[in-house]
Structure formats: structure tokens, C-alpha cells
Design an enzyme around this catalytic site. Structure first.
Site, PDB file in Angstrom:
ATOM      1  N   CYS A 113     -11.399 -10.113  -6.401  1.00  9.90           N
ATOM      2  CA  CYS A 113     -11.780  -8.759  -5.567  1.00  9.90           C
ATOM      3  C   CYS A 113     -13.078  -8.323  -6.155  1.00  9.90           C
ATOM      4  O   CYS A 113     -13.671  -7.344  -5.428  1.00  9.90           O
ATOM      5  CB  CYS A 113     -10.471  -8.004  -5.624  1.00  9.90           C
ATOM      6  SG  CYS A 113      -9.094  -8.673  -4.863  1.00  9.90           S
ATOM      7  N   HIS A 254     -13.921  -1.238  -3.489  1.00  7.99           N
ATOM      8  CA  HIS A 254     -12.767  -2.349  -3.303  1.00  7.99           C
ATOM      9  C   HIS A 254     -11.527  -1.392  -3.003  1.00  7.99           C
ATOM     10  O   HIS A 254     -11.315  -0.493  -3.459  1.00  7.99           O
ATOM     11  CB  HIS A 254     -12.577  -3.112  -4.421  1.00  7.99           C
ATOM     12  CG  HIS A 254     -11.168  -3.986  -4.242  1.00  7.99           C
ATOM     13  ND1 HIS A 254     -11.101  -4.799  -3.173  1.00  7.99           N
ATOM     14  CD2 HIS A 254     -10.327  -4.060  -4.928  1.00  7.99           C
ATOM     15  CE1 HIS A 254     -10.050  -5.370  -3.255  1.00  7.99           C
ATOM     16  NE2 HIS A 254      -9.282  -4.915  -4.121  1.00  7.99           N
ATOM     17  N   ASN A 284      -5.862  -5.055   1.962  1.00  4.53           N
ATOM     18  CA  ASN A 284      -6.723  -5.564   0.795  1.00  4.53           C
ATOM     19  C   ASN A 284      -7.415  -7.062   1.154  1.00  4.53           C
ATOM     20  O   ASN A 284      -6.886  -7.904   1.207  1.00  4.53           O
ATOM     21  CB  ASN A 284      -6.031  -5.645  -0.435  1.00  4.53           C
ATOM     22  CG  ASN A 284      -6.770  -6.183  -1.754  1.00  4.53           C
ATOM     23  OD1 ASN A 284      -8.009  -6.392  -1.694  1.00  4.53           O
ATOM     24  ND2 ASN A 284      -6.164  -5.964  -2.814  1.00  4.53           N
TER      25      ASN A 284
HETATM   26  C1  LIG Z   1       2.476  -3.733  -5.239  1.00  2.63           C
HETATM   27  C2  LIG Z   1       2.565  -2.196  -5.230  1.00  2.63           C
HETATM   28  C3  LIG Z   1       2.313  -1.553  -3.940  1.00  2.63           C
HETATM   29  C4  LIG Z   1       4.086  -1.898  -5.552  1.00  2.63           C
HETATM   30  O1  LIG Z   1       4.246  -0.394  -5.658  1.00  2.63           O
HETATM   31  P1  LIG Z   1       5.257   0.321  -6.857  1.00  2.63           P
HETATM   32  O2  LIG Z   1       5.393   1.625  -6.576  1.00  2.63           O
HETATM   33  O3  LIG Z   1       4.473  -0.292  -8.286  1.00  2.63           O
HETATM   34  O4  LIG Z   1       6.441  -0.505  -6.674  1.00  2.63           O
HETATM   35  P2  LIG Z   1       7.550  -1.367  -7.742  1.00  2.63           P
HETATM   36  O5  LIG Z   1       6.858  -2.597  -8.175  1.00  2.63           O
HETATM   37  O6  LIG Z   1       7.865  -0.259  -8.731  1.00  2.63           O
HETATM   38  O7  LIG Z   1       8.870  -2.061  -6.776  1.00  2.63           O
HETATM   39  C5  LIG Z   1       9.338  -0.902  -6.321  1.00  2.63           C
HETATM   40  C6  LIG Z   1      10.565  -1.786  -5.472  1.00  2.63           C
HETATM   41  O8  LIG Z   1       9.955  -1.847  -4.234  1.00  2.63           O
HETATM   42  C7  LIG Z   1      10.371  -3.254  -3.875  1.00  2.63           C
HETATM   43  N1  LIG Z   1       9.403  -3.649  -2.916  1.00  2.63           N
HETATM   44  C8  LIG Z   1       8.114  -4.474  -3.477  1.00  2.63           C
HETATM   45  N2  LIG Z   1       7.336  -5.088  -2.302  1.00  2.63           N
HETATM   46  C9  LIG Z   1       8.102  -4.442  -1.183  1.00  2.63           C
HETATM   47  C10 LIG Z   1       8.110  -4.378   0.122  1.00  2.63           C
HETATM   48  N3  LIG Z   1       6.861  -4.966   0.697  1.00  2.63           N
HETATM   49  N4  LIG Z   1       8.675  -3.527   0.892  1.00  2.63           N
HETATM   50  C11 LIG Z   1      10.048  -3.171   0.428  1.00  2.63           C
HETATM   51  N5  LIG Z   1      10.377  -3.128  -0.887  1.00  2.63           N
HETATM   52  C12 LIG Z   1       9.425  -3.861  -1.751  1.00  2.63           C
HETATM   53  C13 LIG Z   1      10.516  -4.013  -5.313  1.00  2.63           C
HETATM   54  O9  LIG Z   1      11.334  -5.044  -5.205  1.00  2.63           O
HETATM   55  C14 LIG Z   1      11.049  -2.766  -6.282  1.00  2.63           C
HETATM   56  O10 LIG Z   1      12.343  -2.950  -6.092  1.00  2.63           O
HETATM   57  P3  LIG Z   1      13.593  -2.940  -6.868  1.00  2.63           P
HETATM   58  O11 LIG Z   1      13.338  -1.485  -7.748  1.00  2.63           O
HETATM   59  O12 LIG Z   1      14.911  -3.024  -6.536  1.00  2.63           O
HETATM   60  O13 LIG Z   1      13.087  -4.005  -8.133  1.00  2.63           O
HETATM   61  C15 LIG Z   1       1.774  -1.506  -6.327  1.00  2.63           C
HETATM   62  O14 LIG Z   1       2.222  -1.557  -7.609  1.00  2.63           O
HETATM   63  C16 LIG Z   1       0.309  -1.769  -6.313  1.00  2.63           C
HETATM   64  O15 LIG Z   1      -0.321  -1.510  -5.397  1.00  2.63           O
HETATM   65  N6  LIG Z   1      -0.088  -2.368  -7.469  1.00  2.63           N
HETATM   66  C17 LIG Z   1      -1.423  -2.951  -7.438  1.00  2.63           C
HETATM   67  C18 LIG Z   1      -1.560  -4.173  -6.549  1.00  2.63           C
HETATM   68  C19 LIG Z   1      -2.946  -4.756  -6.291  1.00  2.63           C
HETATM   69  O16 LIG Z   1      -3.790  -3.718  -5.880  1.00  2.63           O
HETATM   70  N7  LIG Z   1      -3.423  -5.833  -6.304  1.00  2.63           N
HETATM   71  C20 LIG Z   1      -4.655  -6.136  -5.959  1.00  2.63           C
HETATM   72  C21 LIG Z   1      -5.469  -5.788  -7.106  1.00  2.63           C
HETATM   73  S1  LIG Z   1      -7.150  -6.347  -6.432  1.00  2.63           S
END
Ligand SMILES: CC(C)(COP(=O)(O)OP(=O)(O)OC[C@H]1O[C@@H](n2cnc3c(N)ncnc32)[C@H](O)[C@@H]1OP(=O)(O)O)[C@@H](O)C(=O)NCCC(=O)NCCS
Length: 327
Positions: A113, A254, A284
Site C-alpha cells: 500500500c 493512503h 482500501n
Molecule cells: C480489520 C479491522 C477492521 C478489525 O477491526 P477491529 O476493531 O480490530 O476488530 P477485531 O479484530 O478486534 O475483531 C472483532 C471481532 O469482529 C470479527 N470480525 C472480523 N471481521 C468481521 C466482519 N467483516 N464482519 C463481522 N465481524 C467481523 C472478528 O472475528 C472478531 O470476532 P471475535 O471477537 O469473536 O473474535 C481493523 O483491525 C483494521 O482496520 N486493521 C487494519 C487493517 C488494515 O488497514 N490493513 C491494511 C493496511 S494497508
């Protein structure tokens, strides 16, 4: 020494729109969850038969048209991508042929990215030394072909798109790219990666079965890393130019997650209104995200001559960085 100026921008996103409601039918997720956790409402998905280079060429043509530059005038094409048409040759070589940019040498930069920011920095060196007079920098990514559509943790986040910038030298001391700061920490490679399909785990039945050829991510770790790294590198960039956050007119970033952006901007004490946002529409889009938002802000007439534009990006590697320019 001349500075690099961006004289044209362009972007492209495939026609097909995939909404959060559409994703509810594919994986166990909800519109509410995706919107609240990421800010993303829709993303674009490439058509069958459409390749990354096709998107790159569309964005490039628009940028070249704005710049008033013919493909033959280009001396260099750099494409930031981790989803090229094929492992070899580079996406940039395919783009060069499709554009008819026969006087340009062309290569890809692999920084996920952060790809377009890395590519901008590479092209900037060639422009400033005078080796190249006109360069084309593209961020193009088709992550719809790299995600596991059964993994709700990742498949809801990404969209396909391309963004392009045409670079030229300027002698105007008041304008151009002032600095670029790039960073890598390979010890965090495993928090965001496609582990299979390369030389370490070549494509085989086991790799395909375990879906190692698709994107794997530890979302929470990426989130924490991103907030710290983006805020720190932007601070460094402003400081090295003797600028204060109040001097920043626009943030072009980004766009991975609205919560990451809000946290970074809060740390920097920059109002969200200064940041051009499009992730609710496109998700993204990886390396396309930065040049695409720059193009949108540019075409909306938001960028005025002399405005200070702070750019930042982060991606797998981990790779990240910042740039400051006077428009
Ligand atoms: C991925 C992201 C949105 C998840 O949000 P979060 O608040 O960290 O959520 P968590 O990882 O704590 O997950 C919480 C719960 O939601 C669930 N979950 C994950 N994706 C889900 C979805 N699409 N729909 C519903 N539930 C989902 C998980 O399984 C987890 O369940 P659990 O508690 O029973 O295990 C966030 O961590 C994020 O944006 N991270 C950066 C990712 C990124 O930007 N990557 C590219 C970088 S260039």
C-alpha cells in the site's frame, strides 16, 4: 537542482460496485459492522479479463491528458503494485507497451500500500538529477484477485483501482516535492502478507488448500503499527521542512480505515476536513489510494498553487512514509 512537480493526475476504478449489503450474502458480516469498524460502504471489483495494467493505463491516459504530455515524451514509468498481471515481466513493462511509451524505461516497485509513495520517491530522483524529463508514476492494485473471499477479516476491506501522476522538473523555488521519507521494518512482515505462491512456498496443492496464496492479516497489529508510523513520519517530514502542522493545507493519505486516519490526524492535531476521503466509496485500494485521492482533490479544484500537501502511506513490509509538496 530542479525540484519535481506533479503536472497531471488521473485515476480509474472498475465499473462493478460491491456494497456491504452484497458482502452480507458472501460472508458472515453486516453493513453496520463494516461501516462502524472501517468507514467502508462500497468497493469496486475488476471485471473478468480485466488486468491490473488495464486499470493502470486508464488512469495514466487521464493523467497524461491533464499534463498535456504524449506517451512518447515519457522517459520513465514506475508502477507501485503487488498484484501485477503476471510474475514476469513487470506490470510497468506491460503498461509501457499498451501506452506506446516507447522512450520510457519501466519497472515495478513492490511496497504494497506504500507502493505509489515509494514509486514517487524513486521517480523524483531521476527527475531531480535530470536523467528523466517526464516520468509517469502509477499505483495500481487488484486485490480482489488476492483476497480469500471466505475470510471476513480481509475480504471486506479492499477494492480495485489505479491512480497516476505525471512528473516534470520545475525551477520554481516555491513549488514541487520538498521531501520524501521512506521506512521499512521487515521484522513485521508476517502481520500483513501473502505467504504462498513465491519461492518460499511455491504454488502447490497444499498451498492452494490452505489458501496461502491469499492475503493474511493481523488487523489489530496492523492498526496499531499504522497509527504510530504514519503520525511519526508525518511529524518528521514537516519538521525537516521547517513546517508546522498549521502550515498543512491538505492531507493526501493512503486510506485503509477511517479509524486509523482519524487517530493519526488526532495525533497530528490536524482537522479531518483537511484530508480528502474516498474510502467509503472505494475501500482500501492499496497503492492506488494515494494518487487516486490526489486526483480527486485536484479535479475538484481543491489544490491551489503553493498549497502545502502532506502525503502519507503505509503497507505490508511493513513499509511506510511521508512526503511534503507545495502544489
Ligand atoms: C480489520 C479491522 C477492521 C478489525 O477491526 P477491529 O476493531 O480490530 O476488530 P477485531 O479484530 O478486534 O475483531 C472483532 C471481532 O469482529 C470479527 N470480525 C472480523 N471481521 C468481521 C466482519 N467483516 N464482519 C463481522 N465481524 C467481523 C472478528 O472475528 C472478531 O470476532 P471475535 O471477537 O469473536 O473474535 C481493523 O483491525 C483494521 O482496520 N486493521 C487494519 C487493517 C488494515 O488497514 N490493513 C491494511 C493496511 S494497508
Amino acid at each position: 537542482m530542479a525540484r519535481t512537480q506533479i503536472i497531471g493526475t488521473g485515476s480509474y476504478a472498475p465499473e462493478k460496485v460491491l456494497t456491504n449489503a452484497d458482502l452480507e450474502k458472501i460472508v458472515d458480516t453486516t453493513d453496520e459492522w463494516i461501516t462502524a469498524r472501517t468507514g467502508i460502504r462500497k468497493r469496486r471489483v475488476a471485471a473478468p479479463g480485466e488486468a491490473t495494467s488495464d486499470m493502470a493505463v486508464q488512469a495514466a491516459r487521464r493523467a497524461l491528458e491533464m499534463a498535456g504530455v504524449q506517451p512518447e515524451e515519457l522517459g520513465l514509468i514506475v508502477v507501485g503494485t503487488v498484484t501485477p498481471d503476471m510474475p514476469m515481466p513487470s506490470c510497468a513493462a506491460v503498461v509501457q507497451a499498451k501506452l506506446g511509451a516507447k522512450n520510457a524505461f519501466a519497472f515495478d516497485v513492490s511496497a504494497a500500500c506504500s507502493g505509489s509513495l515509494y514509486a514517487l520517491n524513486v521517480a523524483d530522483q531521476f527527475i531531480r538529477t535530470g536523467q528523466v524529463k517526464r516520468a509517469l508514476v502509477i499505483g495500481a492494485e487488484m486485490l480482489s484477485r488476492a483476497v480469500n473471499w471466505e475470510d471476513r477479516n480481509t475480504c471486506v476491506l479492499f477494492g480495485d483501482a489505479a491512480g497516476a501522476m505525471v512528473l516534470a522538473p520545475t525551477e520554481d523555488a516555491e513549488r514541487g516535492l520538498l521531501s520524501t521519507h521512506l521506512y521499512t521494518d521487515g521484522s513485521f512482515a508476517d502481520i500483513l502478507c501473502i505467504p504462498g505462491g513465491g519461492t518460499s512456498k511455491p504454488t502447490c496443492e497444499a498451498v492452494l488448500k490452505e489458501k496461502l496464496h491469499t492475503l493474511h492479516m493481523n488487523g489489530r497489529e496492523v492498526f496499531k503499527f499504522a497509527v504510530r508510523a504514519l503520525a511519526d513520519s508525518t511529524h518528521t517530514a514537516l519538521k525537516s521542512n521547517g513546517l508546522h502542522v498549521r502550515d498543512v493545507d491538505h492531507v493526501i493519505s493512503h486510506q485503509a480505515n477511517i479509524r486509523i486516519l482519524e487517530a493519526v490526524l488526532q495525533r497530528l492535531e490536524l482537522p479531518v476536513e483537511k484530508c480528502w476521503l474516498n474510502l467509503h466509496e472505494y475501500g482500501n485500494t492499496s497503492s492506488a489510494s494515494l494518487p487516486m485521492t490526489l486526483d480527486e482533490a485536484n479535479r475538484a479544484g481543491r489544490l491551489k498553487q503553493g498549497d502545502v500537501v502532506a502525503m502519507m502511506a503505509i503497507g505490508a513490509g511493513m513499509t511506510w512514509g511521508s512526503a511534503v509538496m507545495r502544489w
